[in-house]
Design a protein around this motif. Sequence first.
Motif, PDB file in Angstrom:
ATOM      1  N   ILE A   1      17.299 -17.030  21.043  1.00  0.00           N
ATOM      2  CA  ILE A   1      17.863 -17.678  19.855  1.00  0.00           C
ATOM      3  C   ILE A   1      16.868 -17.685  18.693  1.00  0.00           C
ATOM      4  O   ILE A   1      17.250 -17.583  17.532  1.00  0.00           O
ATOM      5  N   ARG A   2      15.584 -17.754  19.034  1.00  0.00           N
ATOM      6  CA  ARG A   2      14.557 -17.789  17.974  1.00  0.00           C
ATOM      7  C   ARG A   2      14.580 -16.527  17.126  1.00  0.00           C
ATOM      8  O   ARG A   2      14.111 -16.527  15.996  1.00  0.00           O
TER       9      ARG A   2
ATOM     10  N   LEU B   1      22.634 -25.692  16.183  1.00  0.00           N
ATOM     11  CA  LEU B   1      22.133 -24.312  16.320  1.00  0.00           C
ATOM     12  C   LEU B   1      22.498 -23.442  15.125  1.00  0.00           C
ATOM     13  O   LEU B   1      22.018 -22.313  14.993  1.00  0.00           O
TER      14      LEU B   1
ATOM     15  N   ARG C   1      13.932 -11.985  23.045  1.00  0.00           N
ATOM     16  CA  ARG C   1      13.622 -12.246  21.642  1.00  0.00           C
ATOM     17  C   ARG C   1      13.276 -10.935  20.932  1.00  0.00           C
ATOM     18  O   ARG C   1      13.750 -10.657  19.833  1.00  0.00           O
TER      19      ARG C   1
ATOM     20  N   ASN D   1      18.366  -6.662  15.193  1.00  0.00           N
ATOM     21  CA  ASN D   1      18.584  -7.163  13.826  1.00  0.00           C
ATOM     22  C   ASN D   1      17.933  -6.232  12.798  1.00  0.00           C
ATOM     23  O   ASN D   1      18.536  -5.916  11.777  1.00  0.00           O
TER      24      ASN D   1
ATOM     25  N   GLN E   1      15.313  -9.057  17.981  1.00  0.00           N
ATOM     26  CA  GLN E   1      14.592  -8.759  16.732  1.00  0.00           C
ATOM     27  C   GLN E   1      14.792  -7.303  16.318  1.00  0.00           C
ATOM     28  O   GLN E   1      15.140  -7.011  15.181  1.00  0.00           O
TER      29      GLN E   1
ATOM     30  N   ARG F   1      17.251 -15.176  16.125  1.00  0.00           N
ATOM     31  CA  ARG F   1      18.474 -15.297  15.329  1.00  0.00           C
ATOM     32  C   ARG F   1      19.533 -14.240  15.641  1.00  0.00           C
ATOM     33  O   ARG F   1      19.866 -13.396  14.801  1.00  0.00           O
TER      34      ARG F   1
ATOM     35  N   ASP G   1      21.928 -23.004  11.990  1.00  0.00           N
ATOM     36  CA  ASP G   1      21.038 -22.278  11.069  1.00  0.00           C
ATOM     37  C   ASP G   1      20.339 -21.112  11.767  1.00  0.00           C
ATOM     38  O   ASP G   1      19.763 -20.251  11.114  1.00  0.00           O
ATOM     39  N   GLN G   2      20.404 -21.075  13.093  1.00  0.00           N
ATOM     40  CA  GLN G   2      19.804 -19.937  13.814  1.00  0.00           C
ATOM     41  C   GLN G   2      20.842 -18.943  14.317  1.00  0.00           C
ATOM     42  O   GLN G   2      20.572 -17.755  14.415  1.00  0.00           O
ATOM     43  N   VAL G   3      22.026 -19.445  14.665  1.00  0.00           N
ATOM     44  CA  VAL G   3      23.067 -18.575  15.227  1.00  0.00           C
ATOM     45  C   VAL G   3      24.387 -18.806  14.472  1.00  0.00           C
ATOM     46  O   VAL G   3      24.992 -19.863  14.604  1.00  0.00           O
TER      47      VAL G   3
END
Length: 307
Positions: A174-175, A209, A148, A155, A152, A177, A211-213
């Motif tokens: 996945i959290r 999924l 994660r 991104n 992060q 994104r 909206d996250q990926v």
Amino acid sequence: MVFTVTLNPAVDRTLFVERLRTDSSNRVRREARYAGGKGIDVSRALASMGVPTVALGFVGGFDGKEFEGRLLNEGVACDFTRISGEIRTNVIIHDEESGHETALLASGPEIQPVELMEFIEKLERLSDARYLVVSGSLPRGLTPAVYRRVIQVGNDRGARTVLDASGEALRLGIRARPSVIKPNRSELAELAGRELADVAAIVGFCRELQDQVPTVLVSLGPDGIVMVESGRALHARPPKVEVKSTVGAGDCAVAGFLHGLIRDESPAGCLRRAVASGTAATLNDGTGLCRPEDVARLVEQVTVEEV
Ligand SMILES: Nc1ncnc2c1ncn2[C@@H]1O[C@H](COP(=O)(O)OP(=O)(O)OP(=O)(O)O)[C@@H](O)[C@H]1O
Ligand SMILES: [Mg+2]
């Protein structure tokens, strides 16, 4: 630049014996050594496609030096975080008579908190990361939440992030994104917490999924890949081939998809290239990855349909 992250890389050492006898001495006829690990495979495959990459992760000890040398020889630049422990060595015993392979997998060194900190700081300093691929298993000393964090930071650095992991690492990753994930069918079913019996069920869960990926690639072995993006779901299938070994197929599929993106191909074109590269990997035995000439031939034979 494409950066790949392999947190638990390994020297893969294959020993070829005529016939493996347990509780006895066996003469080794020849041996081969490779730089291994899932992100490493993605880097090696990309290098074979002419795409420059830099491999990141944890490497230590004398064997670690050899590991880097092997990668450099294949055109993969490295910027590893040096650790106090020694890189692990996996031993694969190849029985030439039966073709059977017996793998002895090492768990590898334990990563110290200060080493993790150095690695994260290195990521935070990346200046030209267009893509960041995070792939493979976790070393001792790190929790799945590290994926994660890595996504992060990727991104934040403006990279498109690609996550190829399983279990908790996938769920937590996945959290953050990621731009792309590439689970296989069973990894996706584990994430869903239910069986996904057919393509319709797979697409249905991928929509959850969305909206996250933004891009979910579900690899289905000989049935190719289902790609789900906003407003589109495609299923690409490879031609039937004579499979020698599926080792590295998933990693080559990831590399092929990235190659398509870098070539500015259409979504269907990128998917086609992912499938062709994965299937090309199955044509080579052992740890052999995909050959560009096989990818070029197969890419014409992959079929794509809307699902
Ligand atoms: N038996 C096969 N025949 C043809 N193509 C295959 C076969 N197995 C894998 N492939 C190709 O490789 C791609 C990725 O394979 P797979 O779904 O097995 O990935 P994976 O389970 O993530 O593999 P890995 O163990 O490398 O992580 C498939 O989408 C397909 O294009
Ligand atoms: Mg995989």
